[in-house]
Motif scaffolding. Structure first.
Motif, PDB file in Angstrom:
ATOM      1  N   GLU A  39     -32.922 -25.443  -2.760  1.00 43.13           N
ATOM      2  CA  GLU A  39     -33.749 -26.264  -3.666  1.00 43.13           C
ATOM      3  C   GLU A  39     -34.759 -25.435  -3.886  1.00 43.13           C
ATOM      4  O   GLU A  39     -35.309 -25.223  -5.340  1.00 43.13           O
ATOM      5  N   GLU A  40     -35.685 -24.663  -3.116  1.00 40.68           N
ATOM      6  CA  GLU A  40     -36.719 -23.891  -3.544  1.00 40.68           C
ATOM      7  C   GLU A  40     -36.286 -22.528  -4.124  1.00 40.68           C
ATOM      8  O   GLU A  40     -36.920 -22.406  -5.319  1.00 40.68           O
ATOM      9  N   LEU A  41     -35.252 -21.989  -3.767  1.00 43.00           N
ATOM     10  CA  LEU A  41     -34.497 -20.730  -4.778  1.00 43.00           C
ATOM     11  C   LEU A  41     -34.353 -21.565  -6.088  1.00 43.00           C
ATOM     12  O   LEU A  41     -34.664 -20.738  -7.093  1.00 43.00           O
TER      13      LEU A  41
ATOM     14  N   LEU B 216     -37.662 -11.753  -4.307  1.00 40.36           N
ATOM     15  CA  LEU B 216     -37.410 -13.011  -3.693  1.00 40.36           C
ATOM     16  C   LEU B 216     -37.071 -12.569  -2.177  1.00 40.36           C
ATOM     17  O   LEU B 216     -36.197 -11.921  -2.158  1.00 40.36           O
ATOM     18  N   ILE B 217     -37.412 -13.264  -1.241  1.00 34.25           N
ATOM     19  CA  ILE B 217     -37.082 -13.128  -0.108  1.00 34.25           C
ATOM     20  C   ILE B 217     -36.610 -14.433   0.304  1.00 34.25           C
ATOM     21  O   ILE B 217     -37.402 -15.438   0.339  1.00 34.25           O
ATOM     22  N   ASP B 218     -35.408 -14.252   0.950  1.00 29.60           N
ATOM     23  CA  ASP B 218     -34.554 -15.410   1.629  1.00 29.60           C
ATOM     24  C   ASP B 218     -34.902 -15.677   3.036  1.00 29.60           C
ATOM     25  O   ASP B 218     -34.561 -15.059   3.923  1.00 29.60           O
ATOM     26  N   ALA B 219     -35.575 -16.806   3.397  1.00 31.49           N
ATOM     27  CA  ALA B 219     -35.902 -17.085   4.922  1.00 31.49           C
ATOM     28  C   ALA B 219     -35.080 -18.362   5.223  1.00 31.49           C
ATOM     29  O   ALA B 219     -35.846 -18.833   6.170  1.00 31.49           O
ATOM     30  N   ARG B 220     -34.071 -18.785   4.496  1.00 32.44           N
ATOM     31  CA  ARG B 220     -33.418 -19.875   4.987  1.00 32.44           C
ATOM     32  C   ARG B 220     -32.616 -19.600   6.563  1.00 32.44           C
ATOM     33  O   ARG B 220     -32.309 -18.308   6.537  1.00 32.44           O
ATOM     34  N   ASN B 221     -32.572 -20.439   7.110  1.00 32.53           N
ATOM     35  CA  ASN B 221     -31.861 -20.384   8.407  1.00 32.53           C
ATOM     36  C   ASN B 221     -30.690 -20.692   8.503  1.00 32.53           C
ATOM     37  O   ASN B 221     -30.033 -20.998   9.579  1.00 32.53           O
TER      38      ASN B 221
END
Length: 143
Positions: free
Chosen positions: A107-109, A129-134
């Motif tokens: 959602e944030e992306l 952009l850095i993806d910090a999703r877990n």
């Protein structure tokens, strides 16, 4: 830093008990560690007249870059992307800057990508952009 967060489990530093800890300061501290023992002059919260930029990295007056970090959940993200760093560039006498946006969910992306499209910044090389999703980083043994 992007590689460590996305590919070397660095995203875990932003989670406690499975919940994201959304603090821009944590990202800034991690960034500072990437510059340890380099020849560059790295300064945090530099304020040369128009407010503090997150980082100013330089090797003399002719080679300086500003780095501004934002969380994708920041309610002022669109406004910040429009004007903030350009004001800092003028105050710091440089045209080089990098905008880093950390996101924790699909959602944030999607929100970030929508804002970038609205501002016509989708092809801008200095926005990272850095993806910090877990939830999207399976183990190689199970992928």
């Amino acid at each position: 830093m992007k590689h460590v967060i996305e590919d070397n489990n660095g995203y875990r530093i932003f989670y406690s008990k499975g919940k994201p800890i959304k603090k821009e300061d944590d990202l800034q501290i991690l960034y500072r560690l990437t510059w340890f023992a380099t020849e560059s002059d790295v300064n945090r919260e530099v304020n040369n007249g128009r407010g503090p930029v997150d980082y100013k990295v330089s090797r003399g007056d002719k080679d300086k870059t500003l780095i501004e970090f934002k969380l994708a959940s920041n309610s002022q993200l669109k406004r910040n992307l429009q004007k903030q760093v350009e004001i800092y560039e003028k105050a710091n006498d440089t045209k080089k800057s990098i905008k880093v946006i950390l996101y924790f969910s699909e959602e944030e992306l999607n929100r970030v990508n929508r804002i970038l499209r609205e501002l016509e910044l989708t092809e801008t090389e200095n926005i990272i952009l850095i993806d910090a999703r877990n939830d999207n980083k399976p183990s190689a043994s199970t992928a």
